[in-house]
Design a protein around this motif. Sequence first.
Motif: not given
Lengths: 84, 290
Positions: A21-24, A63-64, A81-84
């Motif tokens: 679910w996470r963005t950060f 979940k950030g 910020l996570e880059e997937k």
Amino acid sequence: MIKAGELVKPGSTQITKTGAWRTFAPAVEHNKCIKCSLCEIYCPESCIHQESGLFVPDLAYCKGCGICSHECPSKAIIMVLEEK
Amino acid sequence: MQNLLAPGHRACAGCSMPTVIRLVLDAAGTNTIVVSPTSCLEVTTTPFPESAWVVPWIHSLFENASAVASGVEVMMKRQCKDTNVLVIGGDGSTFDIGMGSNSGMFERGHKVAYICYDNEAYMNTGVQRSGSTPFCAHTTTTPAGELSLGNPRPKKDMPAIALAHGVPYVATASVAYPVDLRKKVERALQTQGPSYIQVNAPCITGWTFDAGTTIEIARLAVETGLWPLFEYVNGELTEVKKIRRIKLVDEYLKVQGRYKHLYKMPGGAEILRSIQDIADKNIAMYKLVD
């Protein structure tokens, strides 16, 4: 998947990795940490735990939400910020 | 901190309810049976065929959690087992739908600790107004617009209703004060008879605030005097959490989307003053400032 007549096992939501679910993502700067354990107490996902004296978030479930970062009194947790 | 709620539950990111449950279960320990009415808690922690609970947990209906808990308590007593029986439910079931069975459980004097996590509306079904919704908050059934400034009625005083039943232990707590919350749960479980604790639990979806500020919002509710932390033992006010520096309600209201209409619409300033009056009344009544 559960079969008819079987019981739901305690703590079985762990098969769902809510980390997707996470963005950060939280990044901990361990040298700033004062070991107050507030992040562990406030984390709604119960995903921050101690590993050999260091507080580490379990990114499989995080979940950030950023509560740990906002509540940290020594600003040792920053949200990246996570880059997937 | 022992972890009796497993991760992987489906609560929104930034929800305070799982933190409340973790703190309550940490204080109660493993020798506990939890009964829950229908709520966000029920839906997010037990998506079939999974369960986040590590202690025994039962859900029956929206309105009968207290009745089920009464039965569990009587049966445990019959079997000579000293087990903590807890009800953990939201404000909808506590204030409105389960009111009848709550009243019955309080009046019959079952040794059950009732924990209400109060997020001030029916958040699970889409932010409808409940008896707990505070004055002039926006919900989907009391929308702010040309003809309305939000919920027209004040919040129901549930601790007073519990006190009127002669409940020996009644307290309010907040997710922002974990030590206080844990201590109150321990005291509730030591009480011979029913106990009631109402915990303020901000809802990121319904109250609409910035991610990560959940705990800060709960802390502001206490610091402004809108959520006094008190404790009644046998009908006597025994403990009040004093506030070192009181804040204006403005600081609490302006960070929440459910109050943003008060800053835009005509008549809003007047409402803000009357909300400040509610806080001032609490400050005077519970002597929150030394």
